[in-house]
Design an enzyme around this catalytic site. Structure first.
Site, PDB file in Angstrom:
ATOM      1  N   LYS A  37      15.267  -9.311  -1.981  1.00 37.21           N
ATOM      2  CA  LYS A  37      15.912  -8.068  -1.547  1.00 37.21           C
ATOM      3  C   LYS A  37      17.411  -8.346  -1.533  1.00 37.21           C
ATOM      4  CE  LYS A  37      15.806  -3.837   0.251  1.00 37.21           C
ATOM      5  NZ  LYS A  37      15.121  -2.684  -0.361  1.00 37.21           N
ATOM      6  N   GLY A 167       3.088   5.590  -5.754  1.00 41.70           N
ATOM      7  CA  GLY A 167       3.041   5.093  -4.386  1.00 41.70           C
ATOM      8  C   GLY A 167       2.418   6.093  -3.434  1.00 41.70           C
ATOM      9  N   PRO A 197      -2.797   3.304  -2.727  1.00 41.81           N
ATOM     10  CA  PRO A 197      -3.251   4.316  -1.770  1.00 41.81           C
ATOM     11  C   PRO A 197      -2.318   4.445  -0.577  1.00 41.81           C
ATOM     12  CG  PRO A 197      -4.535   2.306  -1.535  1.00 41.81           C
ATOM     13  CD  PRO A 197      -3.656   2.108  -2.738  1.00 41.81           C
ATOM     14  N   GLY A 199      -1.240   4.389   3.120  1.00 41.19           N
ATOM     15  CA  GLY A 199      -1.716   3.502   4.179  1.00 41.19           C
ATOM     16  C   GLY A 199      -1.934   2.074   3.750  1.00 41.19           C
TER      17      GLY A 199
END
Length: 220
Positions: A37, A167, A197, A199
């Site tokens: 990142k 996403g 999916p 969650g």
């Protein structure tokens, strides 16, 4: 071996979860992986995107620069009175992590044209490193326009787009989401590498890693 950038069509489309899923899937294939990142904003110490990737994938990552406010990196740096990142520094730091037997996954901030510095975007860094991009997109209404614009921006910058990842897919998709799977690949002219999916970020690490292996086609 390879540097791969991950960006999104906007904020909160599932970019960090997709980065964790790619890291898991590459690792399962037998590759050495390091998630990166370059710039994190708006998170306290001990939290942030790279920590989420580490928790879900079980793979240690690297964060280069952090600013306190939840803003685009250039604005966050300016507001905090801190130096903005530079292209030479980012390119050098990412190159230093690259190795013949390693895949470096570089997660951007927000969308492809979000400013890392006043005159610097993630696409500039990818172009400097001659590295390709995977684009994470939402799947509902508005997704087609955002995805096509993002892919066009990448191509204009000379960055190859290897594919799309959907996403936060609903378990009960509406009509637009159902039809957009095929339409996204048609208008963007790149494959849909998988759909994650909704969650998925709440799964236990073992379950998340199994999901990643089953849901994604690796782009490299």
């Amino acid at each position: 071996m390879s540097i791969l950038f991950i960006s999104g069509t906007g904020t909160d489309v599932g970019k960090t979860i997709a980065t964790a899923a790619l890291a898991s899937a590459f690792h399962h294939r037998g590759d050495r992986v390091i998630p990166v990142k370059p710039v994190q904003t708006g998170e306290p110490d001990g939290r942030g995107d790279i920590h989420t990737v580490e928790k879900l994938s079980g793979i240690r990552g690297v964060e280069f620069t952090r600013y306190p406010d939840p803003l685009a990196p250039n604005l966050a740096a300016r507001r905090a009175g801190l130096p903005q990142v530079t292209l030479p520094d980012l390119a050098r730091e990412i190159r230093d992590l690259d190795a013949p037997d390693r895949i470096v996954l570089v997660e951007g901030a927000g969308g492809v044209l979000v400013r890392l510095a006043d005159d610097l975007t993630l696409l500039d860094v990818a172009a400097e490193l001659d590295a390709p991009l995977v684009l994470v997109t939402s799947l509902g209404l508005g997704s087609l326009n955002a995805a096509e614009l993002s892919v066009q921006a990448a191509r204009t910058a000379g960055v190859e787009v290897l594919g799309l990842i959907g996403g936060s897919a609903s378990p009960d998709p509406g009509l637009a989401e159902q039809l957009n799977h095929g339409e996204l690949t048609r208008i963007c002219r790149v494959p849909l590498l998988g759909v994650l999916p909704a969650g998925a970020g709440d799964l236990l690490p073992d379950d998340f890693q199994a999901m990643a292996q089953s849901c994604l086609t690796l782009p490299l």
